[in-house]
Design a protein around this motif. Structure first.
Motif, mmCIF file in Angstrom:
data_model
loop_
_atom_site.group_PDB
_atom_site.id
_atom_site.type_symbol
_atom_site.label_atom_id
_atom_site.label_comp_id
_atom_site.label_asym_id
_atom_site.label_seq_id
_atom_site.Cartn_x
_atom_site.Cartn_y
_atom_site.Cartn_z
ATOM 1 N N ALA A 219 0.686 -1.232 -0.069
ATOM 2 C CA ALA A 219 -0.213 0.038 0.043
ATOM 3 C C ALA A 219 0.983 1.324 0.155
ATOM 4 C CB ALA A 219 -0.910 -0.223 1.296
ATOM 5 N N LEU A 220 1.963 1.205 0.898
ATOM 6 C CA LEU A 220 2.533 2.414 0.981
ATOM 7 C C LEU A 220 3.493 2.710 -0.375
ATOM 8 C CD1 LEU A 220 3.866 1.961 4.864
ATOM 9 C CD2 LEU A 220 2.045 3.389 3.914
ATOM 10 N N HIS A 221 4.258 1.857 -0.874
ATOM 11 C CA HIS A 221 4.709 2.259 -1.982
ATOM 12 C C HIS A 221 3.908 2.521 -2.998
ATOM 13 C CE1 HIS A 221 8.717 1.060 -0.451
ATOM 14 N NE2 HIS A 221 8.406 -0.160 -0.013
ATOM 15 N N SER A 222 2.650 2.179 -3.054
ATOM 16 C CA SER A 222 1.878 2.427 -4.323
ATOM 17 C C SER A 222 1.609 3.790 -4.330
ATOM 18 C CB SER A 222 0.313 1.630 -4.166
ATOM 19 O OG SER A 222 -0.451 2.417 -3.323
ATOM 20 N N ALA A 223 1.685 4.699 -3.166
ATOM 21 C CA ALA A 223 1.229 6.108 -3.280
ATOM 22 C C ALA A 223 2.028 6.739 -4.235
ATOM 23 C CB ALA A 223 1.433 6.628 -2.062
ATOM 24 N N ARG A 224 1.238 7.597 -5.364
ATOM 25 C CA ARG A 224 1.779 8.501 -6.012
ATOM 26 C C ARG A 224 2.885 9.671 -5.478
ATOM 27 N NH1 ARG A 224 -3.278 7.239 -8.154
ATOM 28 N NH2 ARG A 224 -3.316 6.344 -10.173
ATOM 29 N N ARG A 225 2.325 10.094 -4.158
ATOM 30 C CA ARG A 225 3.103 11.143 -3.431
ATOM 31 C C ARG A 225 3.327 10.636 -1.952
ATOM 32 N NH1 ARG A 225 3.184 17.013 -2.960
ATOM 33 N NH2 ARG A 225 5.235 17.316 -2.535
ATOM 34 N N GLN A 226 4.661 10.539 -2.003
ATOM 35 C CA GLN A 226 4.925 9.750 -0.604
ATOM 36 C C GLN A 226 5.913 10.732 0.349
ATOM 37 O OE1 GLN A 226 7.160 6.138 -1.458
ATOM 38 N NE2 GLN A 226 5.632 5.754 -3.121
ATOM 39 N N LEU A 227 5.518 11.170 1.519
ATOM 40 C CA LEU A 227 6.033 12.092 2.257
ATOM 41 C C LEU A 227 6.467 11.729 3.533
ATOM 42 C CD1 LEU A 227 3.181 15.177 1.615
ATOM 43 C CD2 LEU A 227 5.468 14.893 0.414
ATOM 44 N N LEU A 228 7.472 12.120 3.985
ATOM 45 C CA LEU A 228 8.090 11.807 5.455
ATOM 46 C C LEU A 228 8.278 12.960 6.164
ATOM 47 C CD1 LEU A 228 9.460 9.845 7.789
ATOM 48 C CD2 LEU A 228 11.333 10.033 6.501
ATOM 49 N N ALA A 229 7.726 13.228 7.533
ATOM 50 C CA ALA A 229 7.853 14.268 8.014
ATOM 51 C C ALA A 229 8.635 13.982 9.526
ATOM 52 C CB ALA A 229 6.506 15.100 8.643
ATOM 53 N N ILE A 230 9.653 14.540 9.686
ATOM 54 C CA ILE A 230 10.448 14.361 10.933
ATOM 55 C C ILE A 230 10.967 15.633 11.309
ATOM 56 C CG2 ILE A 230 11.079 12.121 10.249
ATOM 57 C CD1 ILE A 230 14.078 13.461 9.431
#
Length: 238
Positions: free
Chosen positions: A188-199
């Motif tokens: 599911a996660l790798h399928s996302a067209r836009r992947q964001l990581l907030a740290i």
């Protein structure tokens, strides 16, 4: 920010957005997510979004709820969930309902916790999310042990769950303390067209730097440090 880190991220096709304060990070991240949702709606008539829980996302959630969108055409789920009812303080569903309150009732909501059993709830979510795939936007977080979602180092099926070809979209897992969780998998996660990581904060930054040299089984976030990921970083701890 070190030039070596930025160069390493560029080699992987990973974007980098740095903001000076937690408030600025929340606003910029909310603007980015809202823009992507509008683009998805313009292209496909609807947008599919997966968000993370915890304390850090609260300012972002409040900022996102202020955006003018066709919220009725946004499908929302969680990246992961503790296996607790939505009225419990530690529930991620409760967090979203509280801090997206101005728009939550307009959304098409797909919760992960249903109260049957972790395995059965994961199967129910898997069936529901199969009609969504692929996601348009996913917003990840990261723990100090390098976990993301509820994908923790040392889990017996971690290798499978991190893969884009994982058998299920949602799995029942255990946190480091043994408590039951539900999590989206790499499928599911790798399928996302836009992947964001907030740290935010120096400790999380060091975890990120270390993850570039570590294996995903030891540091699960390492599996996601590649295009099309975009990292949103704030030096001050949120």
């Amino acid at each position: 920010m070190s030039s070596a880190l930025l160069a390493a991220l560029r080699e992987r096709g990973v974007g980098w957005v740095q903001t000076p304060s937690p408030g600025a990070q929340a606003r910029v991240l909310a603007e980015s997510v809202a823009m992507s949702l509008r683009e998805a709606q313009a292209a496909r008539g609807q947008a599919r979004l997966a968000l993370s829980g915890g304390r850090s996302p609260i300012p972002f959630l409040k900022a996102l709820a202020c955006h003018v969108l066709d919220w009725e055409q946004v499908k929302l789920t969680l990246v992961d969930e503790r296996w607790v009812a939505a009225d419990q303080p530690e529930s991620n569903e409760r967090l979203l309902r509280t801090h997206l309150q101005p728009v939550f009732d307009r959304l098409q909501w797909q919760g992960l916790y249903q109260g049957t059993s972790p395995a059965q709830d994961a199967a129910l979510a898997d069936n529901a999310l199969a009609r969504w795939a692929p996601l348009d936007v996913v917003v990840l977080g990261m723990g100090r042990d390098g976990h993301t979602a509820s994908l923790f180092p040392g889990q017996p099926q971690l290798r499978e769950w991190l893969e884009p070809s994982a058998g299920a979209l949602c799995a029942a897992t255990l946190a480091a303390d043994g408590s039951p969780r539900l999590t989206l998998t790499g499928r599911a996660l790798h399928s996302a067209r836009r992947q964001l990581l907030a740290i935010s904060g120096e400790q999380k930054l060091q975890v990120l730097i270390d993850a570039l040299e570590r294996e995903p089984l030891d540091c699960p976030i390492a599996a996601f440090l590649r295009a099309p990921l975009e990292i949103h970083y704030c030096p001050d701890q949120a």
